[in-house]
Design an enzyme around this catalytic site. Structure first.
Site: not given
Ligand SMILES: *Cc1c(COP(=O)(O)O)cnc(C)c1O
Length: 395
Positions: A184, A212, A243
């Site tokens: 990320s 992602h 996301k």
């Molecule tokens: C954003 C993210 C999360 C957490 O997800 P949320 O739904 O925002 O709590 C977990 N793993 C990765 C790799 C992320 O980028």
């Protein structure tokens, strides 16, 4: 001062310093978000900081599905899933996730963070070993710490080091390997063929976080298995609804035995209220849109090529990114703050990521390109990054 107050005051000192210098960019309210544009402090800017990779935020069918869910069920669930909190919508969403990820079944939670925390700590305990890539997301790290399992980390995407860790864990221990599909902060892709081969060889369970990669990787946006043509390589497929998918929540998709286990053991499922109706409906509608509008994935992949190629051609260091997450390496924290100030002044909304989220000498702009950007948007942003980069002496 005691150590707790010292800790609090240290962060406050750093915050005040950056704010004083006029270089604090976090927590700025966005007054409007419209496609690739945002309004911030009364100014319209092109957004290069969004995770809405397929531009689904505001999609009419997704919005309407959420509104209908509120009309039918209201705004809350009044309970945990296992008791009185389950709605038909939750079961339908789990079926939609299972279909999308090509598994028997799925389980959904109220955030991605909580999904990782509870899944890892449900799967391993004191007598097991959990093995992570060093750049895994914080929610995975926290799940490992909570589990009480022996916690081993291997160098980023280094398969020799992963193998060393698997040997170190020994043949008799329960072993779980957890990796991000797309990292990320760096935007690079995990070496899934080798990770899954090593897990099979060493009899380890494999969990992959696709926060992602859903909607991003693979010809139809189904994620990392589709990207590598390796259906079935992953035992525990984790992802988020926050996301690409314009909702909130997280899921695990997998075989029936795994999902039944989690539905009765995962503490964030058993002891925390169910996902609200509107968010569940929005998540389900989003999966349908991704399936029905595959052109969005192609647009995204074309935009990634154009954006990443353009930055490299201008001499920026983008590490090994191959995805919509593109770090523009600045080096020192201050330089990342100055780049941000200039880009925002020139109308591009981006944010810096600095230590300790990334190593101290690798502060960066963490840019994201999406399917909502036009070619003209991307060319304009490249010009701005070039102007700002030259001004601060980065290129
Ligand atoms: C954003 C993210 C999360 C957490 O997800 P949320 O739904 O925002 O709590 C977990 N793993 C990765 C790799 C992320 O980028």
């Amino acid at each position: 001062m005691d150590s707790i107050r010292k800790r609090i005051s240290e962060i406050n000192r750093r915050y005040a310093e950056v704010k004083e210098a006029g270089l604090y960019f976090y927590l700025q309210p966005l007054e409007a978000v419209e496609g690739a544009w945002v309004a911030c402090n009364g100014r319209r800017m092109l957004n290069f900081a969004s995770y809405s990779y397929l531009g689904l935020l505001g999609h009419p069918w997704i919005d309407r599905s959420a509104q209908q869910a509120i009309e039918r069920y209201g705004t809350g669930t009044h309970g945990v899933r296992i008791l009185a909190g389950t709605l038909p919508l939750h079961a339908e969403l789990e079926q939609a996730v299972a279909r999308f990820k090509k598994t028997d079944d799925a389980i959904v939670y109220t955030s991605g963070y909580v999904t990782n925390l509870t899944t890892v700590s449900s799967l391993v305990g004191r007598n097991d070993v959990v093995i992570c890539d060093k750049l895994n997301h914080a929610s995975i790290v926290d799940g490992c710490l909570l589990s009480g399992a022996q916690f081993l980390r291997f160098c980023h995407n280094d398969m020799t080091d992963l193998e060393r860790r698997l040997r170190q864990a020994g043949p008799d221990k329960g072993k779980l390997v957890v990796v991000d599909a797309v990292f990320s902060m760096d935007g690079d892709i995990v070496d899934l063929p080798q990770v899954s081969r090593l897990c099979r060889e060493h009899n380890a369970l494999l969990m992959v976080d696709e926060a992602h990669s859903v909607g991003v990787l693979g010809a139809t946006g189904r994620g990392i298995e589709e990207h590598f043509g390796l259906d079935g390589a992953i035992d525990v497929k984790m992802g988020t609804f926050s996301k690409t998918i314009p909702s909130v929540g997280g899921y695990v998709a997998g075989d029936q035995a795994l999902i039944t286990y989690l539905k009765h053991v995962a503490r964030a499922f058993v002891f925390s209220a169910a996902l609200p109706p509107a968010q569940a409906a929005a998540a389900k509608a989003s999966l349908e849109v991704i399936e029905e509008e595959p052109a969005r994935v192609r647009t995204l992949q074309r935009n990634v090529e154009m954006f990443l190629g353009g930055l490299k051609a201008r001499g920026f260091d983008t590490l090994h990114s191959q995805t919509p997450i593109v770090p523009i390496i600045c080096g020192k924290d201050e330089l990342a703050f100055h780049m941000t100030a200039l880009c925002q002044e020139f109308g591009i909304f981006v944010l810096p990521v600095v230590s300790p989220a990334v190593p101290a000498n690798l502060a960066r702009l963490r840019t994201c390109v999406t399917a909502a950007h036009t070619e003209a948007d991307i060319l304009h942003a490249l010009d701005v990054f070039e102007r700002a980069g030259k001004r601060v002496g980065l290129i």
